[in-house]
Write a protein that holds these residues in place. Structure first.
Motif: not given
Ligand code: SAM
Length: 253
Positions: A105, A209, A83, A202-203, A205-206, A190, A85-87
């Protein structure tokens, strides 16, 4: 889940991860009517193609719920979840489970993922992920998947595949209110995870992305996917599951 991470990444409190993976599974079940029957169909198709598979990859597998189920079903298999997505990757990596799943990743919109994942997969699955990509990217992805599969290997691809010819029947089977409720549940999920201190970074970071690659919301009928799979060099392609607007195709190398 005893994760073998393809790249270093965040690891969360397993209790948190277990809770958020469980509620994620509920959210996805709201999006995909008959999700459990889809997963059973996918597993049976994989077993029919060469039972049991030794090397399995879930592309866009999110927090690894299906990957974990496959690892439990085929304990000798090497199962990986990929995936961007970091989360979701952190949730996959931190799952409170002894089922071994490797997390990778990578970005499916570039062929570079094949180099990270390796080759000779017996089975590759992807569920509700293709609609994030544009048509040309899906076409290219099918060619990449074919390269990553072993001879005789199987791809199962499931997503929204509304077929014009039976649109009214599908609308009756899968009414729009269900989709609206699923959208709300997704947004709430979310919003809730963003309130968890160890997940909040992480959200962020997402957001970076997906800010660069917003979901394409690409959908095409089964006939489009069958033609694209044929053009990518798959030998045999067939519809193995349908529920409302959702469908799954199996394709053999
Ligand atoms: C609707 S979710 C489905 C997740 C999982 N397959 C499931 O059924 O629970 C779509 C998944 O595709 C992933 N995804 C979207 N675009 C991607 C890309 N370019 N590369 C890798 N993963 C991507 C998302 O991060 C997300 O995990």
């Amino acid at each position: 889940m005893a994760s073998m991470s393809g790249a270093p990444g965040a690891v969360l409190d397993p209790a948190h991860a277990g809770r958020w993976r469980a509620t994620w599974a509920q959210v996805m079940a709201g999006f995909v009517p008959g999700l459990s029957t889809l997963e059973e169909t996918m597993c049976r198709a994989a077993e029919a193609a060469g039972s049991p598979p030794g090397k399995v990859l879930d592309l866009g597998g999110g927090p690894g719920v299906l990957a974990e189920r496959m690892a439990r079903r085929w304990p000798a298999a090497e199962v990986s979840v990929m995936d961007i997505d970091p989360v979701l990757l952190a949730l996959a990596r931190s799952a409170p489970s002894d089922a071994a799943v490797r997390t990778i990743e990578a970005d499916l919109s570039s062929s570079a993922w094949v180099g990270r994942a390796g080759a000779d997969f017996d089975v590759i699955v992807t569920v509700m992920t293709l609609h994030y990509l544009h048509a040309a990217q899906v076409q290219a992805l099918y060619a990449d998947i074919r390269r990553a599969l072993t001879p005789g290997g199987l791809l199962i691809v499931a997503d929204l595949m509304p077929d014009d010819g039976i649109a009214s029947l599908m609308a009756a089977l899968d009414p729009a209110e269900g989709a609206a409720a699923a959208d709300l549940a997704w947004a709430q999920w979310w919003s809730d995870v963003a309130d968890i201190a160890e997940i909040a970074p992480l959200v962020a970071e997402r957001a970076a992305v997906f800010g660069q690659r917003p979901p394409a919301e690409f959908t095409a009928p089964v006939s489009w996917h069958a033609a694209a799979l044929g053009a990518a060099g798959f030998e045999r392609v067939g519809l193995v599951w349908r529920c409302g607007r959702h469908a799954a195709l199996a394709a053999l190398v």
